[in-house]
Write an enzyme that holds these catalytic residues in place. Structure first.
Site, PDB file in Angstrom:
ATOM      1  N   ASP A 119       0.872  -1.166   0.000  1.00  0.00           N
ATOM      2  CA  ASP A 119       0.000   0.000   0.000  1.00  0.00           C
ATOM      3  C   ASP A 119       0.919   1.228   0.000  1.00  0.00           C
ATOM      4  O   ASP A 119       1.944   1.233   0.673  1.00  0.00           O
ATOM      5  CB  ASP A 119      -0.883  -0.006   1.245  1.00  0.00           C
ATOM      6  CG  ASP A 119      -1.767   1.223   1.332  1.00  0.00           C
ATOM      7  OD1 ASP A 119      -2.528   1.457   0.391  1.00  0.00           O
ATOM      8  OD2 ASP A 119      -1.675   1.939   2.342  1.00  0.00           O
ATOM      9  N   GLY A 159      -5.234   4.398  -3.598  1.00  0.00           N
ATOM     10  CA  GLY A 159      -6.442   5.074  -4.046  1.00  0.00           C
ATOM     11  C   GLY A 159      -6.139   6.396  -4.710  1.00  0.00           C
ATOM     12  O   GLY A 159      -7.034   7.074  -5.219  1.00  0.00           O
TER      13      GLY A 159
END
Length: 732
Positions: free
Chosen positions: A414, A569
């Site tokens: 991430d 994201g």
């Protein structure tokens, strides 16, 4: 980067839609103010209220008393094995000391007094019934399921030793098969091995408990006469609720009145707050940090986004099948080997006309086939590996995570807070004609000096790191969604993004536009400094800075033949910039929180074994779905609970420690298994008397000594893991 100024790249939304790009609010307040996300005590009451509780609220749970429902440990708790081990060990000491066979081995005579000869049989029987009960029950279940393994092998050995020892103690058949001491040590060692093993397994339930802990117990529902406090379970879709500053959302909803900066880090993993205004969605578990808002409930209970993530965690954990332990596979082989060897031994020696020898050698075969060493081969390696890893800042919660890490083909990081610092940092400055760069930064820092916003702190920190003198400022105020302003040296100075320029009617000089355009192309947040005459003095570029350790971690993984991927994201241009900087192999950008585990599944469909590194609740399904889930220790509780491995710090190089440890421990496991299994393959035929014609017979006492020696060899071999150096700072 900075939703307050409306200057950063678009971020994906929480539930359904990407961020609408509307400018976000100003400041989140001073850290000492109630509800501020930087207040270390802010989350303590809610968290403490729920921590360690079952999702159904039925009481506390902990790893020590967690009851396993899978495999050979079904129905057993860690505490059960621990308690049985200590009591069995205490009883085993007098059994061993007063055993005539053990005394003969060491050359001493056990003390004799009335009843002393009954100490081994009586205490040995207690050990067999109490300490051996998990293995007897487990062996029966394996036999019933026709899947022989470690439990059946142990159960068979202790049952044979128990029966033969009582026959000897009662003088039945004239046998010299005093195995009480061996029975006692065998049960104690097996209990220790299973206790160690179960502690290494961890618990999937912890992830669901941590998710449930994010919700408050009560909510303030707005009625015609005021407000009433109700239980969260009493809320209904359409209810209007009041969420005070510092309060946690009890359900999903839409802001109907007011606006507040929401701390959504437990959902997104992002440290910065997000402005939610009328019409914006808010999610259960998030916190209103600076203002009170009225929210219309749209989803409760099982329909909330948090519950959806909870289901994803459960599904992903259920989909990760636990490979059978290597020791169990070896035990299954040894069971058939020992049972077959025992039967052949009895038949052959009976046909040779020597029934006493047939019984003695058959019993010896069945007893020494029990895996003292095999029972500790895996747990000892796991125990030492976890201890070594902990010293390197790596907490191993799952045995299978340790075993699988050596087979990983790709590590999926991430981005925010893992490869990057998760907070803005000044990357560049561009001054208009007539303004110098240092003066521009000092002026911007003066305007931002009274703010506690992450962007403001980054600008002030950059000015101080350059040794600049920051002018005094007064009359500070926030301009919601546009920026901030303050009076510096008698003039009003503004700092903000594109919305500020539009409001002031200010235009960038062409030379400045070329520079800021390049910044925006790579996804940087751009803030402009404007004077009270509407003249743009310059611009500041802020980005989520890449950790220096990340470059070394990526390169070292690739040197080991492991691909590196990144998921985020953030907008594609932001992701591409970070990936290019770190030379990452593959990037997944603009991924919605609920879709992260789907990207892990995509990699797995391509035949890749995945290790996922993350830190937010939205990472938890992906952490559970991956072959190895690795949580950053600074992340939320659920990410930590969903992972098989937890990094105590934020150094991504610690992943290399896990890779190296996995490979080294796997080698030790196989070495121990080969030794433990090989010993039995050699010792069992000798005990059976295959070389009796040559005068070579393995006596019961000698067989017991060899069993103990085998255990010592396995233990010493496992200790060699302590030589492995796992300092993340020394990775290559």
């Amino acid at each position: 980067m900075d939703p307050r100024h409306g200057a950063g790249p678009l971020k994906t939304g929480l539930n359904a839609a990407p961020n609408d790009g509307q400018p976000h609010a100003g400041h989140t307040g001073h850290p000492s103010s109630p509800g501020h996300p930087s207040d270390p005590g802010q989350h303590a009451p809610d968290h403490a209220m729920h921590q360690g509780r079952h999702p159904d609220g039925k009481g506390p749970v902990d790893d020590e008393h967690m009851v396993h429902s899978h495999g050979q440990h079904a129905g057993h708790s860690v505490a059960m094995f621990k308690n049985r081990f200590w009591l069995t060990l205490a009883l085993a000491v007098p059994v061993v000391f007063f055993s005539p066979m053990f005394g003969d081995l060491l050359g001493y005579m056990p003390p004799a007094f009335p009843g002393s000869s009954w100490i081994p049989p009586v205490l040995g029987t207690v050990i067999f019934v109490y300490g051996g009960q998990p293995f007897l029950r487990g062996g029966f279940n394996e036999l019933k399921a026709r899947k022989p393994g470690m439990m059946l092998l142990i159960g068979m050995a202790i049952t044979v030793a128990f029966g033969a020892s009582w026959a000897t103690s009662l003088g039945i058949g004239g046998f010299d098969l005093d195995f009480w001491w061996e029975l006692a040590l065998l049960v104690a060692i097996m209990l220790l091995g299973h206790w160690i093993e179960m502690r290494a397994l961890g618990s999937a339930q912890g992830a669901l408990d941590a998710l449930a802990a994010l919700l408050p117990d009560e909510a303030e529902r707005i009625t015609d006469t005021g407000t009433e406090t109700v239980g969260v379970s009493e809320l209904r879709s359409g209810d209007l609720i009041l969420v005070r500053s510092g309060g946690r959302m009890p359900a999903d909803g839409t802001v109907s009145e007011g606006q507040a900066e929401f701390d959504e880090s437990m959902i997104t993993g992002e440290s910065k707050t997000v402005l939610r205004s009328p019409g914006d969605p808010v999610v259960a578990g998030t916190i209103a940090t600076d203002n009170a808002v009225r929210v219309q409930v749209t989803a409760i209970g099982e329909d909330t986004a948090l519950a959806g993530i909870q289901r994803l965690v459960a599904e992903a954990q259920a989909s990760s099948s636990r490979a059978q332990a290597l020791a169990d596979r070896a035990a299954a082989f040894l069971f058939y080997f020992a049972a077959g060897a025992g039967a052949i031994t009895f038949v052959v020696w009976t046909l040779l006309g020597s029934l006493p020898d047939a019984v003695t050698r058959t019993v010896t075969v069945l007893v020494i086939a029990c895996p003292h060493a095999l029972g500790l081969a895996i747990p000892l390696v796991i125990a030492i590996s976890t201890e070594r890893a902990a010293r390197a800042g790596v907490l191993i919660k799952s045995r299978m995570a340790l075993e699988r890490m050596r087979t990983v083909d790709v590590v999926l990081f991430d981005k925010t807070g893992t490869l990057t610092k998760g907070e803005p940092e000044v990357m560049d400055l561009a001054a208009a004609e007539g303004t110098d760069r240092d003066g521009l930064l000092a002026l911007a820092a003066a305007v931002e000096s009274d703010s506690e916003h992450p962007v403001a702190r980054a600008i002030v920190a950059a000015a101080r790191s350059r040794g600049l003198t920051i002018p005094a400022a007064s009359d500070f105020s926030s301009m919601t969604g546009r920026g901030v302003r303050a009076s510096v040296d008698g003039r009003t100075v503004y700092v903000g993004g594109p919305a500020l320029l539009r409001e002031l009617g200010a235009a960038e000089p062409p030379a400045l536009t070329a520079v800021t355009g390049a910044w925006m192309d790579r996804g940087a947040a751009v803030l402009h400094v404007v004077d009270d005459g509407g003249r743009v003095l310059g611009a500041v570029s802020l980005e989520d800075a890449v950790r220096p350790e990340s470059r070394q971690a990526v390169a070292a993984l690739q040197n080991r033949g492991i691909k590196v991927a990144m998921i985020t994201g953030d907008a594609r241009q932001v992701a591409r910039a970070v990936a290019a900087d770190l030379r990452i192999d593959e990037v997944f950008a603009e991924v919605l929180p609920a879709d992260k585990d789907k990207k892990v599944a995509e990699l797995q469909v391509r035949g890749l074994r995945v290790a996922m590194v993350g830190d937010g609740v939205n990472d938890s399904p992906a952490l559970a779905r991956a072959e190895v889930g690795i949580a950053i220790g600074g992340g939320t509780d659920v990410a930590v609970e969903s992972a098989g491995v937890v990094l105590a710090g934020n150094d991504p190089r610690a992943v290399l420690s896990m890779v190296d440890l996995s490979r080294a421990s796997y080698r030790k496991m196989w070495q121990n298994l080969v030794w433990a299994t090989g010993y039995n393959i050699l010792a069992v035929p000798l005990a059976a008397g295959v070389l009796a014609f040559a005068g070579v017979v393995l006596s019961p006492a000698a067989g017991a000594v060899l069993m103990s020696a085998s255990t010592i060899v396995v233990a010493l071999n496992a200790q060699l893991l302590r030589r492995l150096k796992l300092n993340p700072a020394q990775v290559r």
